[in-house]
Scaffold this motif. Sequence first.
Motif, PDB file in Angstrom:
ATOM      1  N   PHE A 175      -7.114  10.408   2.567  1.00 54.21           N
ATOM      2  CA  PHE A 175      -6.071  11.153   3.247  1.00 54.21           C
ATOM      3  C   PHE A 175      -5.510  10.364   4.428  1.00 54.21           C
ATOM      4  N   SER A 176      -6.382   9.802   5.216  1.00 48.73           N
ATOM      5  CA  SER A 176      -5.888   9.076   6.383  1.00 48.73           C
ATOM      6  C   SER A 176      -5.118   7.835   5.953  1.00 48.73           C
ATOM      7  N   ALA A 177      -5.506   7.230   4.849  1.00 48.69           N
ATOM      8  CA  ALA A 177      -4.782   6.061   4.373  1.00 48.69           C
ATOM      9  C   ALA A 177      -3.361   6.434   3.969  1.00 48.69           C
ATOM     10  N   CYS A 178      -3.202   7.656   3.462  1.00 44.56           N
ATOM     11  CA  CYS A 178      -1.886   8.078   2.986  1.00 44.56           C
ATOM     12  C   CYS A 178      -1.007   8.611   4.121  1.00 44.56           C
ATOM     13  N   LEU A 179      -1.612   8.915   5.246  1.00 47.06           N
ATOM     14  CA  LEU A 179      -0.848   9.431   6.379  1.00 47.06           C
ATOM     15  C   LEU A 179       0.249   8.442   6.745  1.00 47.06           C
ATOM     16  N   ALA A 236      10.789 -10.898   4.733  1.00 47.26           N
ATOM     17  CA  ALA A 236      10.424  -9.595   5.286  1.00 47.26           C
ATOM     18  C   ALA A 236       8.927  -9.512   5.509  1.00 47.26           C
ATOM     19  N   PHE A 237       8.540  -8.649   6.431  1.00 43.38           N
ATOM     20  CA  PHE A 237       7.138  -8.251   6.593  1.00 43.38           C
ATOM     21  C   PHE A 237       6.999  -6.826   6.123  1.00 43.38           C
ATOM     22  N   TYR A 238       5.835  -6.486   5.586  1.00 39.05           N
ATOM     23  CA  TYR A 238       5.565  -5.121   5.149  1.00 39.05           C
ATOM     24  C   TYR A 238       4.227  -4.678   5.716  1.00 39.05           C
ATOM     25  N   PHE A 239       4.233  -3.503   6.341  1.00 37.20           N
ATOM     26  CA  PHE A 239       3.007  -2.989   6.967  1.00 37.20           C
ATOM     27  C   PHE A 239       2.586  -1.671   6.316  1.00 37.20           C
ATOM     28  N   ALA A 240       1.462  -1.132   6.777  1.00 38.34           N
ATOM     29  CA  ALA A 240       0.898   0.084   6.182  1.00 38.34           C
ATOM     30  C   ALA A 240       1.949   1.184   6.075  1.00 38.34           C
ATOM     31  N   GLY A 241       2.020   1.798   4.905  1.00 32.77           N
ATOM     32  CA  GLY A 241       2.943   2.902   4.683  1.00 32.77           C
ATOM     33  C   GLY A 241       4.270   2.466   4.095  1.00 32.77           C
ATOM     34  N   GLU A 242       4.524   1.145   4.068  1.00 32.96           N
ATOM     35  CA  GLU A 242       5.817   0.652   3.597  1.00 32.96           C
ATOM     36  C   GLU A 242       5.756   0.217   2.131  1.00 32.96           C
ATOM     37  N   ILE A 243       6.917   0.076   1.536  1.00 34.60           N
ATOM     38  CA  ILE A 243       6.999  -0.133   0.088  1.00 34.60           C
ATOM     39  C   ILE A 243       7.759  -1.403  -0.269  1.00 34.60           C
ATOM     40  N   LEU A 244       7.185  -2.199  -1.152  1.00 34.78           N
ATOM     41  CA  LEU A 244       7.827  -3.421  -1.644  1.00 34.78           C
ATOM     42  C   LEU A 244       8.382  -3.207  -3.040  1.00 34.78           C
ATOM     43  N   GLY A 245       9.477  -3.881  -3.335  1.00 39.36           N
ATOM     44  CA  GLY A 245       9.938  -3.941  -4.709  1.00 39.36           C
ATOM     45  C   GLY A 245      11.368  -3.502  -4.955  1.00 39.36           C
ATOM     46  N   MET A 271     -11.175   4.564  -0.499  1.00 43.67           N
ATOM     47  CA  MET A 271     -10.877   5.526  -1.563  1.00 43.67           C
ATOM     48  C   MET A 271     -12.145   6.207  -2.061  1.00 43.67           C
ATOM     49  N   ASP A 272     -13.253   6.127  -1.311  1.00 42.42           N
ATOM     50  CA  ASP A 272     -14.503   6.683  -1.812  1.00 42.42           C
ATOM     51  C   ASP A 272     -14.694   8.147  -1.437  1.00 42.42           C
ATOM     52  N   ASN A 273     -13.942   8.632  -0.505  1.00 37.75           N
ATOM     53  CA  ASN A 273     -14.025  10.049  -0.185  1.00 37.75           C
ATOM     54  C   ASN A 273     -12.651  10.542   0.250  1.00 37.75           C
ATOM     55  N   PHE A 274     -12.535  11.854   0.362  1.00 36.40           N
ATOM     56  CA  PHE A 274     -11.237  12.437   0.627  1.00 36.40           C
ATOM     57  C   PHE A 274     -10.673  12.037   1.989  1.00 36.40           C
ATOM     58  N   ASN A 275     -11.516  12.044   2.998  1.00 39.50           N
ATOM     59  CA  ASN A 275     -11.019  11.754   4.339  1.00 39.50           C
ATOM     60  C   ASN A 275     -10.385  10.379   4.433  1.00 39.50           C
ATOM     61  N   LEU A 276     -11.067   9.419   3.903  1.00 38.87           N
ATOM     62  CA  LEU A 276     -10.538   8.071   3.917  1.00 38.87           C
ATOM     63  C   LEU A 276      -9.194   8.021   3.205  1.00 38.87           C
ATOM     64  N   TYR A 317       5.094  -1.447  -4.811  1.00 36.47           N
ATOM     65  CA  TYR A 317       3.789  -1.530  -4.166  1.00 36.47           C
ATOM     66  C   TYR A 317       3.843  -0.838  -2.814  1.00 36.47           C
ATOM     67  N   ALA A 318       2.974   0.143  -2.618  1.00 36.77           N
ATOM     68  CA  ALA A 318       2.899   0.840  -1.332  1.00 36.77           C
ATOM     69  C   ALA A 318       1.661   0.331  -0.596  1.00 36.77           C
ATOM     70  N   ILE A 319       1.830  -0.090   0.616  1.00 35.38           N
ATOM     71  CA  ILE A 319       0.708  -0.662   1.363  1.00 35.38           C
ATOM     72  C   ILE A 319      -0.087   0.439   2.045  1.00 35.38           C
ATOM     73  N   GLN A 320      -1.356   0.518   1.690  1.00 33.76           N
ATOM     74  CA  GLN A 320      -2.214   1.537   2.291  1.00 33.76           C
ATOM     75  C   GLN A 320      -2.768   1.031   3.603  1.00 33.76           C
TER      76      GLN A 320
END
Lengths: 233, 233
Positions: free
Chosen positions: B8-12, B82-91, B1-6, B60-63
């Motif tokens: 953005f790609s985390a949110c992809l 359940a398992f939850y991976f990047a991009g998925e949401i718990l709760g 989360m220290d720069n935009f690129n990181l 909770y959204a997993i980045q």
Amino acid sequence: MDNFNLKFSACLGCHFVPFCSSECNHGGNGKQLTSSVKRLLRLKRKEVLYLPKHKFQNFYAIQKGALKTYQMEANGKELIRAFYFAGEILGYKAIATGHYLFSATALTDTVICEIPYDEFLKQVHAEPELLKLSFHLISKQLNSGAYLAASTAEQRLAAFLIDLSRRLRPAANSDVYHLPLSRQDMGNYLRLTAETISRLLSKLQKARVIAVTQKRLQILEPEKLELFAEGLV
Amino acid sequence: MDNFNLKFSACLGCHFVPFCSSECNHGGNGKQLTSSVKRLLRLKRKEVLYLPKHKFQNFYAIQKGALKTYQMEANGKELIRAFYFAGEILGYKAIATGHYLFSATALTDTVICEIPYDEFLKQVHAEPELLKLSFHLISKQLNSGAYLAASTAEQRLAAFLIDLSRRLRPAANSDVYHLPLSRQDMGNYLRLTAETISRLLSKLQKARVIAVTQKRLQILEPEKLELFAEGLV
DNA sequence: CGCCGTATTGAGCGCTCTCAAGCTAGGTGG
DNA sequence: CCACCTAGCTTGAGAGCGCTCAATACGGCG
């Protein structure tokens, strides 16, 4: 639906009541349907409500009766995905896919309110109070059938009977339930054979936990049944 | 989360992106969190996100990373829900009950966006377009893990591997997946023992359908794996 | 009353579990 | 750098739960 009393009692306990307009909740002559319920369907036993791949357009609220949703496995066996009883709502799963996933057929003669999804969305949008409620209802379905993961046949069946006793209304002034489903249906839901269901019901009966004959079920000792469900017996 | 690129790609690929405000989607310096994401959590492997009975307040959204939700059975065994991976949401399940039902712990080092349910409701209310989308997302969870009902161990494992291959990103420029879970975890989810998992993985490997060593998985013949999942082999 | 679908009960088999013994990979310390 | 250590993985042998196949009983309905 021919008079108010009938209509009102049919709506008692229905999860969808808050989405129906006031004449359903508080009175009126009952001859006209509510704003969100556009049509009333009557299904005889074994009649089909929808088939897989049918386009999703409606929720269905069960006024009276019971349905099962199921799919055919590659080996030709029927896998029942859920049962739905009076007051419960079908269709949430189809929101994501845009079409129904399974077949839905009536287990007994059944009366169903048809609720167009568009109307539902309009209502939720118009009434912010309904927003939280609708998330609540869908969320509740996520927790249904949790006991299917139990490891032994006995645990699953015991948990299923408890589930049934909470969702079915007992016959008037009694603790006797009329089962709207066959041993085979139970097995197709719990991933067991009808023979195993029969054997386990006999076993629970010998243990004086339940009394069961054909379609008549009585739970004699709920606490003990709970122990069976948790595998503590 | 220290720069935009990181960022953005985390949110992809995150299901929750439409609920985040524009700086997450389209740019900005990325130093401030979006309107609905109030806090960023970092969990090390085996750290706990929440425990059962904790009051429900957040999605909770997993980045980045992976989690499991699980409960202890009466016999002391861990049942993974359940398992939850990047991009998925718990709760979602906790909406209905008001508290979380299971324990949630990180399988690897994990970064998580915390989304207060209140904020979520405000956003949905403010943006009618988000209403349909949010029903869509919850509905999708109703259809997850359908293969757990498959009758044989082989079918369940094959279906699970296909599921994994769709939810995990393969290592760069390859079809190799890094499994963030142990054989025991797979077994605790599929209701099988670690030994059975191991035997079946060996069997699928001998059949040249997959290649697997410890945490490295490669699916050599997806179509054949599909046949195993349907019990047609 | 006779019929047919459903339910019950029994005998034997097979899949998955249990228990147990090696094996492998990754980490630690000398 | 390597010996050691430990957790996780693999593989084998035997047991038990639920399935298959089969015979019989029950019950609703014509």
